[in-house]
Design an enzyme around this catalytic site. Structure first.
Site, mmCIF file in Angstrom:
data_model
loop_
_atom_site.group_PDB
_atom_site.id
_atom_site.type_symbol
_atom_site.label_atom_id
_atom_site.label_comp_id
_atom_site.label_asym_id
_atom_site.label_seq_id
_atom_site.Cartn_x
_atom_site.Cartn_y
_atom_site.Cartn_z
ATOM 1 N N GLU A 191 0.966 -1.173 -0.263
ATOM 2 C CA GLU A 191 -0.415 -0.244 -0.291
ATOM 3 C C GLU A 191 0.880 1.080 -0.230
ATOM 4 O OE1 GLU A 191 -2.681 0.190 3.272
ATOM 5 O OE2 GLU A 191 -3.019 2.189 2.585
ATOM 6 N N ARG B 248 5.071 -12.479 9.009
ATOM 7 C CA ARG B 248 5.580 -11.396 9.355
ATOM 8 C C ARG B 248 7.150 -11.650 9.470
ATOM 9 N NH1 ARG B 248 3.696 -6.386 9.491
ATOM 10 N NH2 ARG B 248 2.073 -7.474 8.578
ATOM 11 N N LYS C 192 4.575 0.580 10.355
ATOM 12 C CA LYS C 192 4.126 1.274 9.045
ATOM 13 C C LYS C 192 4.124 2.606 9.613
ATOM 14 C CE LYS C 192 3.064 0.133 4.632
ATOM 15 N NZ LYS C 192 2.564 -0.025 3.704
HETATM 16 P P1 ATP Z 1 2.694 -2.314 8.103
HETATM 17 O O1 ATP Z 1 1.620 -3.631 9.030
HETATM 18 O O2 ATP Z 1 4.417 -2.638 8.328
HETATM 19 O O3 ATP Z 1 2.072 -1.458 7.664
HETATM 20 P P2 ATP Z 1 1.584 -3.449 5.491
HETATM 21 O O4 ATP Z 1 1.064 -5.050 5.943
HETATM 22 O O5 ATP Z 1 0.751 -3.146 6.395
HETATM 23 O O6 ATP Z 1 2.936 -3.540 6.604
HETATM 24 P P3 ATP Z 1 2.016 -3.676 2.992
HETATM 25 O O7 ATP Z 1 1.633 -1.832 2.569
HETATM 26 O O8 ATP Z 1 -0.151 -3.647 2.797
HETATM 27 O O9 ATP Z 1 1.687 -3.416 4.282
HETATM 28 O O10 ATP Z 1 2.346 -4.457 2.567
HETATM 29 C C1 ATP Z 1 3.039 -4.951 1.326
HETATM 30 C C2 ATP Z 1 3.340 -6.389 1.735
HETATM 31 O O11 ATP Z 1 4.308 -6.596 3.061
HETATM 32 C C3 ATP Z 1 1.770 -6.860 1.906
HETATM 33 O O12 ATP Z 1 2.087 -8.446 1.155
HETATM 34 C C4 ATP Z 1 2.493 -7.869 3.565
HETATM 35 O O13 ATP Z 1 2.244 -8.805 4.290
HETATM 36 C C5 ATP Z 1 3.986 -7.645 3.622
HETATM 37 N N1 ATP Z 1 4.649 -6.999 4.842
HETATM 38 C C6 ATP Z 1 4.608 -5.849 5.308
HETATM 39 N N2 ATP Z 1 5.172 -5.850 7.123
HETATM 40 C C7 ATP Z 1 5.629 -7.743 6.675
HETATM 41 C C8 ATP Z 1 6.431 -8.291 8.108
HETATM 42 N N3 ATP Z 1 7.000 -6.771 8.604
HETATM 43 N N4 ATP Z 1 6.948 -8.818 7.400
HETATM 44 C C9 ATP Z 1 6.791 -10.463 5.938
HETATM 45 N N5 ATP Z 1 5.692 -9.355 5.311
HETATM 46 C C10 ATP Z 1 5.596 -8.551 5.385
HETATM 47 MG MG MG Z 2 -1.832 -3.652 5.335
#
Ligand code: ATP
Ligand code: MG
Length: 557
Positions: free
Chosen positions: A36, A261, A271
């Protein structure tokens, strides 16, 4: 050639090989990385990038880059650009398959109308608060919305007028009509569309209704004919909902697979929290070298190879765990050890005078550029009567195991001579300002007669040849292994390390004068350093990427 030991398959690759055996997806492997664009990528995303792009590579498949841009309020092109840069930097390419959920807004809208026409979705005018209250609890069934039984025509009319902009934000939403008593709360008539009179960074003001993430994500995977939709564990409970959409819409069905994760000790990874650190001025920006963002790691001096190797070593699991940040640093040291040219630099300068060395004489010493890579050869470093050594390499009253310089004691100056300390000069406050020594001309490094052994070897630079530079030394941004562990009423910021950045003036060998931003070196005995973009030809600036060995004095557990 190095041969890698055959690694056993991770559970995702096992699933893929099984699917390839049964021909489930016609032997296609097509993954995607779906960020995102609401912040910069972090090391957790790197794990997902390596997994998605790496899996596609392994099975001669494809991997798309798809921006899940369904929330116009928090998203921005700045983030889109940084994400693309970071994926490329890690060494992956989407070969032009750059997609956006917003590309599919019209298709998604059509899907929503289709659900309405099937009697599977309705326009609900309950407030968001009431929708929450009506949802029930895990142990109690929810309550049906009074708007649940509108006719198809009424729903279609209202939904079209929602799109046309007739209603204010929050006036109504479109919901799926599933089951208000479903044991999975996400199945209790989830919201599909909301009204948001907000400018979108790509579609401008074309839309005033936006699909919820849950209504967009699975369908985007379907539209792109993704085979294996790899996502993190928290989406496991969403899978039934995504499958429900696909079934009701009668569209192509990807297979969702969840993995744990990445969590790292001494690190916050969300984020939202990283944004808080940036906006609150707790760090200098998204690319502050203390940040776990990919751009922060890059500025700190991490290499793409070390991050990919780290992702490989930690593997993928089904259960959440926390990885020790020292493993990431270990991968970095291994990579830099092979690549970084060695240099001499003194971080805590202390003057040293060699009394029996001729006043204006300069000798050129042969220094090894990288013992791990003989092809990098040797260089000359100037040696003279006046040097700087590191304060920490001298002790006036040393304990018995101290093998560096002390009064009456001998050490070797790396690539040069054995010296003996003859005198210690102090100022009026008793602070040591200068060390006096004599050198033994018979002990020049590399000469046959220089075999005389002393226990310690220290580094140095010639005072009149050295250049000044700024070094930035880092510690973990957080003092606690789990930064979220706080007292009542505090948040993770209470655990910030006040000493995470220390700036010093140092003296380094003159060959470091013309350095370029991003170049990496090993300062012998001091660690790996990377040239910061703040560097100028008048004043080079180096970030310490990592020390040479894991520091024993770990911060408080
Ligand atoms: P955050 O929780 O840090 O804001 P998010 O999951 O909201 O991260 P996205 O931009 O939606 O961020 O993530 C893009 C991809 O990266 C998704 O497929 C998500 O599952 C993966 N991802 C995000 N954080 C992690 C992590 N700590 N370990 C592995 N994969 C991750
Ligand atoms: Mg997300």
């Amino acid at each position: 050639m190095e041969t890698k030991p055959e690694k056993s398959l991770n559970f995702i690759h096992e699933i893929i090989e099984e699917d390839n055996k049964t021909g489930k997806f016609g032997n296609r492997v097509h993954t995607r990385f779906p960020p995102e664009p609401n912040g910069y990528l972090h090391i957790g995303h790197a794990k997902s990038i390596c997994l998605n792009f790496g899996t596609a590579e392994k099975y001669n498949g494809l991997c798309n880059l798809r921006f899940d841009d369904t929330n116009p309020v928090k998203e921005d092109v700045e983030y889109v650009d940084s994400i693309k840069e970071d994926v490329h930097w890690l060494g992956f390419d989407w070969q032009g398959r750059e997609f956006y959920a917003s590309d599919y807004f019209e298709t998604l809208y059509g899907y929503a109308e289709l659900l309405i026409k099937k009697g599977k979705a309705y326009v609900c005018a309950l407030s968001i608060d009431d929708i929450g209250k009506f949802r029930g609890t895990v142990t109690h069934a929810g309550q049906e919305s009074p708007y649940r039984n509108r006719t198809v025509d009424e729903n279609l009319d209202l939904f079209r007028r929602m799109r046309a902009g007739e209603f204010a934000d929050g006036a109504m939403v479109l919901r799926a009509k599933i089951d208000m008593a479903h044991p999975n709360m996400l199945m209790r008539d989830p919201i599909l569309y909301r009204i948001l009179h907000a400018e979108h960074h790509r579609t401008g003001d074309k839309w005033c209704i936006y699909p919820m993430y849950d209504f967009a994500h699975g369908q985007c995977d379907s539209i792109e004919h993704i085979t294996h939709s790899i996502c993190t564990l928290e989406f496991e409970v969403h899978r039934v909902l995504y499958d429900w959409f696909v079934k009701e819409l009668e569209i192509y069905a990807p297979q969702q697979i969840e993995f744990a994760r990445l969590n790292l000790t001494y690190t916050v990874m969300s984020k939202r929290k990283l944004l808080e650190l940036v906006q609150g001025g707790h760090v200098k920006g998204w690319d502050d070298p203390r940040m776990p963002t990919i751009c922060g790691l890059r500025r700190r001096g991490f290499t793409p190879g070390s991050i990919r190797n780290f992702a490989d070593i930690i593997g993928v699991a089904k259960r959440n765990n926390v990885i020790d940040v020292s493993l990431l640093e270990h991968c970095l040291r291994e990579d830099l050890n092979k690549k970084a040219l060695r240099k001499l630099a003194v971080l805590n300068p202390l003057k040293l005078v060699i009394e029996n060395f001729p006043e204006d004489e300069v000798e050129e010493m042969d220094a090894v550029n990288n013992p791990e890579d003989p092809e990098t050869g040797m260089r000359k470093v100037p040696f003279s009567k006046y040097l700087y050594i590191d304060e920490e390499d001298f002790m006036e009253n040393p304990p018995s195991k101290f093998f560096r310089l002390s009064p009456g004691n001998e050490v070797r100056l790396k690539y040069a001579y054995i010296i003996k300390c003859t005198d210690v000069i102090k100022d009026d406050n008793g602070k040591i300002t200068e060390i006096h020594c004599t050198y033994d001309p018979e002990t020049r490094s590399g000469l046959p007669q220089s075999n005389r052994k002393v226990k310690g070897t220290i580094h140095w630079v010639s005072a009149k040849h050295a250049i000044e530079a700024e070094v930035r030394l880092y510690e973990q941004l957080f003092l606690k292994e789990n930064p979220e562990e706080v007292e009542e009423g505090e948040d993770f910021k209470a655990n910030m390390n006040p000493n995470s950045l220390q700036i010093k003036n140092c003296f380094c060998e003159a060959s470091l004068k013309e350095v370029k931003s991003g170049e990496k070196f090993q300062f012998e005995r001091q660690g790996y350093f990377c040239v910061d973009p703040d560097s100028t030809s008048e004043r080079p600036v180096f970030n310490r990427t990592v020390t040479l060995k894991e520091s024993k004095a770990k911060t408080q557990k």
